[in-house]
Design an enzyme around this catalytic site. Structure first.
Site, PDB file in Angstrom:
ATOM      1  CB  SER A  95      51.959  16.922  23.401  1.00  0.00           C
ATOM      2  OG  SER A  95      50.685  17.242  23.662  1.00  0.00           O
ATOM      3  CG  ASP A 224      50.340  17.786  31.073  1.00  0.00           C
ATOM      4  OD1 ASP A 224      49.628  18.949  30.605  1.00  0.00           O
ATOM      5  OD2 ASP A 224      50.820  16.981  30.358  1.00  0.00           O
ATOM      6  CG  HIS A 253      51.673  19.597  28.007  1.00  0.00           C
ATOM      7  ND1 HIS A 253      51.324  18.215  27.946  1.00  0.00           N
ATOM      8  CD2 HIS A 253      51.669  20.053  26.578  1.00  0.00           C
ATOM      9  CE1 HIS A 253      51.166  17.783  26.700  1.00  0.00           C
ATOM     10  NE2 HIS A 253      51.227  18.866  25.868  1.00  0.00           N
TER      11      HIS A 253
END
Length: 273
Positions: A95, A224, A253
């Site tokens: 991320s 996601d 995610h």
């Protein structure tokens, strides 16, 4: 605790497990190095040295009022690599951390880096614009900031739903995963985590991707809800000259948790390649 001090006096906490070829991990927002423990345990048990830091303002690192931007994040992490004299490293970022490790390579070069892994990464650009209509609208990010100021603790509890995909039928999400996310988030500083939203969403990393000459593995779930794959993972795989994209079908995610075994296997295979 293992810490080092940056040039602006910020204390950065890090873990250093095992021995062998180094693998450097960078965590997502608003987490800490604890988010990587399952991967670090697996890889350090298979002959690799695993290093993970708490980004400034997160976890056990200090909470400076300034420097909460992608340039400084990259400088901090590269300074840690210099401090430990890491060479031939594989870097892995999830991320926000995916943007961070990519920016390390783009900003400081790859003399210490042999491979990059982008896991559900925010690169090349998360916020929606004309070039990336699949991105996250600025209004949604403004709402995230407003929720941070109103009730950060409740936001982190609520955010676990989309982070782990708990709103999907058949999701294997435990209360422990949710609690760990909340705990890690509450360890950080409000100002740091607030500023980090802009850093992870509005930093354009397109040029960093284009200039890469090392192998890049892009891992992304196609469900996601936080970092849409069409705006990020698919574009990154096209921009980086030596990139390989692997899509995790139906995965949210939080790959390090919800796809732990597969991610561990993919990281180990790439590290050995």
């Amino acid at each position: 605790m293992s810490t080092f001090t940056t040039r602006d006096g910020t204390s950065i906490y890090y873990k250093d497990w095992g021995s062998g070829t180094p693998i450097v991990f960078s965590h997502g927002w608003p987490l800490s190095s604890d988010a990587w423990e399952a991967q670090m345990m697996h890889l350090s048990s298979n002959g690799f040295r695993c290093i993970a830091h708490d980004r400034r303002g997160h976890g056990r690192s200090s909470q400076p009022f300034s420097g909460n931007d992608m340039d400084t994040y990259a400088d901090d992490l590269y300074a840690l690599m210099e401090h430990l004299d890491l060479r031939g490293a594989m870097m892995v970022g999830h991320s926000t951390g995916g943007g961070e490790v990519l920016h390390v390579a783009g900003r400081h070069g790859t003399s210490r880096i042999t491979k990059l892994v982008l896991v559900s990464a925010v690169a090349p650009l998360l916020v929606k614009n004309e070039a990336s209509p699949e991105g996250v609208p600025l209004e949604a990010l403004d709402g995230l900031r407003a929720s941070m100021l109103k009730d950060r603790s409740q936001l982190f509890q609520d955010f676990t739903t989309v982070f782990f995909g708990a709103n999907r039928s058949g999701a294997q999400v435990t209360q422990g995963m949710r609690d760990s996310f909340w705990l890690q988030g509450m360890m950080g500083g409000l100002k740091n985590e607030y500023d980090c939203i802009r850093a992870f969403s509005e930093t354009d990393l397109t040029e960093d991707l284009k200039k890469l000459t090392i192998p890049v593995l892009v891992l992304h779930g196609d469900d996601d809800q936080v970092v849409p794959i069409a705006a990020t993972g698919m574009r990154s795989a096209k921009l980086a000259p030596r990139a390989t994209l692997k899509v995790y079908p139906g995965v949210a995610h939080a790959l390090p948790d919800t796809a732990r075994d597969q991610l561990n296997a993919d990281l180990l295979a790439f590290a050995r390649s």
